[in-house]
Design a protein around this motif. Structure first.
Motif, PDB file in Angstrom:
ATOM      1  N   ASP B  26       0.863  -1.183   0.000  1.00  0.00           N
ATOM      2  CA  ASP B  26       0.000   0.000   0.000  1.00  0.00           C
ATOM      3  C   ASP B  26       0.903   1.239   0.000  1.00  0.00           C
ATOM      4  N   ARG B  28       0.152   4.356   0.442  1.00  0.00           N
ATOM      5  CA  ARG B  28      -0.170   5.319   1.502  1.00  0.00           C
ATOM      6  C   ARG B  28       0.522   4.912   2.793  1.00  0.00           C
ATOM      7  N   LEU B  72      -1.371  13.123   7.657  1.00  0.00           N
ATOM      8  CA  LEU B  72      -1.233  12.251   6.483  1.00  0.00           C
ATOM      9  C   LEU B  72      -2.272  11.138   6.512  1.00  0.00           C
ATOM     10  N   LEU B  76      -4.833  10.751   3.561  1.00  0.00           N
ATOM     11  CA  LEU B  76      -4.626   9.666   2.613  1.00  0.00           C
ATOM     12  C   LEU B  76      -5.727   8.624   2.713  1.00  0.00           C
ATOM     13  N   TYR B  77      -6.138   8.317   3.946  1.00  0.00           N
ATOM     14  CA  TYR B  77      -7.173   7.298   4.107  1.00  0.00           C
ATOM     15  C   TYR B  77      -8.564   7.896   4.139  1.00  0.00           C
TER      16      TYR B  77
END
Lengths: 320, 303
Positions: B26, B28, B72, B76-77
């Motif tokens: 992943d 991210r 972040l 990002l999520y």
């Protein structure tokens, strides 16, 4: 045949039992007196604070009351401003011994929400679960901090600063947020108590693991002991008194945390929920009995840890 | 065997391995881990250097890293702001609501917590003086006080709100109840801190009780008094905020938290948390500063 007992003879040679009794009395009597005075003040306060309610009802009903009747009424109101001690104790008794812990509902055996034991369990289970998680995590972090300088420098200032933050006051938010994610029940509450017992253990154990003297540490170095051997044979054993001191702080914080966490979330079960519903409906006796139950739980948990401490220290040869 | 293991730098190798695996899994997660490991590398290097400047920068870098990772992760999520707002969103909420936050601060901290703190700690010191003079009270009140100090006293909040109404008086009363016993235990301990030799010396000077108290016993008690005062700062804030959950006028930090949670305005809630944290550390810091000024002679203050 009659034997005459000389009273001076007994007084001259005090039996061991008498000495022990006197010592116990010397320690317990003052505390009992103070407790007795508190109870007396409590009764006086109950009379003074509830009198206006009694007089108001009497006036509305057009009844004349004698002083004795007024006093009797202030001690037995349903929703007094300050319930008398015996009312609280009666309520405690009725909701614990007087109620079944389990009852049959729709053909199933379910816990009885009228039993105060059930509410205490709802609060204690997450407290203890969280306490265990939090203390273990705190212990691990403390070991890391002692062995790693970078960890020490980065984490310790924050761990100390976090103790000055009123974390407890924001506990309910965590519950609301976790409920929104779909986490309910024991887990959110035990997260709070884990968090609250975490920092006292970290700070206390860092102190404890560093408590061996330079001389002892040097000795192990001359034995060319590895870091883990030093940890298990010197640092951990000498940190035990610190461990118990911080565990006691941690469990008290954890219990308060769980109770407060139950407050603004509309939890239906638990001691905090009893406090809240009691305050909504003016059920003062219910509030006081929940408060006493919380006090008993806290005292029992701290006493259990104290007992474990004494046994452990004695077996290690450190006990007094 | 052991030395062979030590010659391989295990931690950096493990870090690179974790990064590579995470990069495949992943991207991210890779970004977040990269920030974390990068900051950790810097901190390890800095800690190895040592020195007073490093002792300030390392925790600052650590804290900043946590904030960056938080930001972040949220971005990002795409974590819903209801669950966890990003630090930037909290900062915006803070800047937009400064008037509101200040009003809450004045109501809860200055009117509720501070008043209760002063009354509670003052009363505890006075009672400690009485306890100190009577052996009976020492034997009787101290065990009871130590017992009460461990109890969940914050639970008395609904009772005080019922008695004293929604205003700051009930908050102050809860704070008094919370700080009294910890302060009492510390103050009594402190009054015993002077040694028998020192007290005898005062006696040979024919010092009166008051003189001996002012010139010897209170100064030697100061480290203990400040210990109690510092513990009580946090307790005071907790008491004042929690008491507002049981009823308050339409201003105050506890009230705002309760309302904003209900409206799911999590930015505002977190801004209140920031205010509480700042107030807590500020209050504690103030006491530490005072302690340093007044107990400069104590071994714990030596540098």
């Amino acid at each position: 045949m009659t034997t005459t007992v000389d009273p001076t003879e007994n007084a001259a040679v005090p039996c061991a039992f008498c000495v022990a009794m006197r010592r116990v009395a010397g320690a317990v009597l003052p505390a009992l007196t103070v407790v007795g005075v508190i109870v007396l003040i409590w009764y006086a306060g109950a009379y003074l604070m509830n009198r206006s309610i009694t007089l108001d009802t009497a006036e509305r009903r057009d009844v004349e009351l004698t002083a004795g009747e007024v006093f009797a009424d202030t001690m037995a109101q349903e929703r007094p401003r300050l319930p008398a001690p015996h009312q609280v104790i009666a309520e405690l008794w009725n909701t614990t011994a007087g109620e079944e812990m389990f009852r049959i509902r729709r053909g199933e055996l379910r816990p009885n929400p009228r039993s105060l034991f059930f509410h205490a369990y709802q609060t204690l289970a997450p407290t203890i679960l969280g306490f265990i998680i939090g203390s273990l995590a705190g212990l691990l972090l403390a070991i890391g901090i002692v062995h790693n300088r970078a960890m020490d420098l980065s984490v310790m200032p924050w761990a100390i600063a976090s103790q000055t933050i009123p974390i407890l006051a924001v506990a309910p938010i965590v519950i609301v947020v976790l409920n929104a994610v779909g986490l309910t029940g024991v887990v959110p509450k035990s997260l709070i108590s884990a968090y609250l017992s975490f920092f006292p253990v970290v700070v206390g154990m860092v102190k404890g693991l560093r408590s061996p003297s330079a001389m002892d540490l040097d000795l192990l170095r001359t034995y060319s002991a590895s870091a883990s051997e030093t940890l298990f044979k010197l640092r951990l054993p000498s940190s035990v008194p610190f461990l118990f001191a911080s565990l006691k702080v941690g469990i008290a914080a954890a219990l308060v945390g769980t109770i407060v966490a139950e407050l603004p979330t509309g939890a239906r079960f638990g001691l905090g929920a009893r406090l809240l519903t009691g305050s909504y409906y003016g059920q003062t006796i219910q509030i006081w009995s929940a408060l006493f139950m919380a006090a008993i739980c806290a005292a029992a948990l701290v006493a259990l840890l104290g007992l474990a401490e004494r046994i452990t220290l004695r077996r290690m040869g450190l006990g007094a | 065997m052991n030395s062979a293991f030590r010659s391989i730098p295990i931690l950096p190798v493990a870090a690179v391995a974790i990064l590579v695996v995470a990069g495949f899994y992943d991207l991210r997660l890779w970004a977040i881990l990269a920030v974390w490991l990068g900051a950790w590398f810097v901190n390890t290097r800095l800690s190895a250097m040592g020195g007073p400047v490093v002792a300030i920068w390392v925790p600052v870098i650590f804290g900043a890293t946590l904030l960056v990772i938080w930001e972040l992760a949220v971005r990002l999520y795409e974590i819903s702001p209801v669950i966890l707002p990003a630090p930037s969103a909290i900062a915006v909420a803070f800047a937009e609501n400064t008037d509101l936050l200040w009003a809450d601060f004045v109501q809860t901290i200055l009117k509720g917590a501070l008043m209760g703190y002063v009354i509670g700690c003052g009363a505890a010191v006075l009672v400690a003086l009485a306890v100190d003079r009577s052996l009976f009270l020492q034997k009787g009140l101290l065990p009871v006080g130590a017992f009460l100090a461990a109890l969940p006293i914050v639970g008395t909040a609904p009772i005080f709100v019922m008695w004293l109404g929604f205003g700051p008086a009930s908050k102050a009363a809860v704070v008094v109840a919370m700080v009294f016993f910890p302060m009492l235990v510390n103050a009594v301990e402190g009054l015993k801190a002077s040694s028998a030799m020192q007290r005898d010396l005062m006696h040979t000077y024919a010092a009166s009780y008051g003189q001996s108290l002012m010139k010897l016993r209170l100064p030697t008690a100061l480290p203990f008094l400040f210990n109690g005062l510092k513990i009580c700062t946090t307790l005071a804030l907790i008491g004042a905020i929690v008491a507002e959950f049981f009823g308050s006028p339409t201003v105050g930090m506890g009230f705002r938290i309760k309302i904003a949670v209900g409206r799911l305005e999590m930015g505002l809630v977190w801004a209140e948390i920031v205010v509480a944290a700042l107030a807590g550390t500020g209050f504690y810091g103030l006491m530490t500063l005072l302690e340093r000024q007044l107990t400069f002679w104590h071994p714990s203050q030596r540098r």
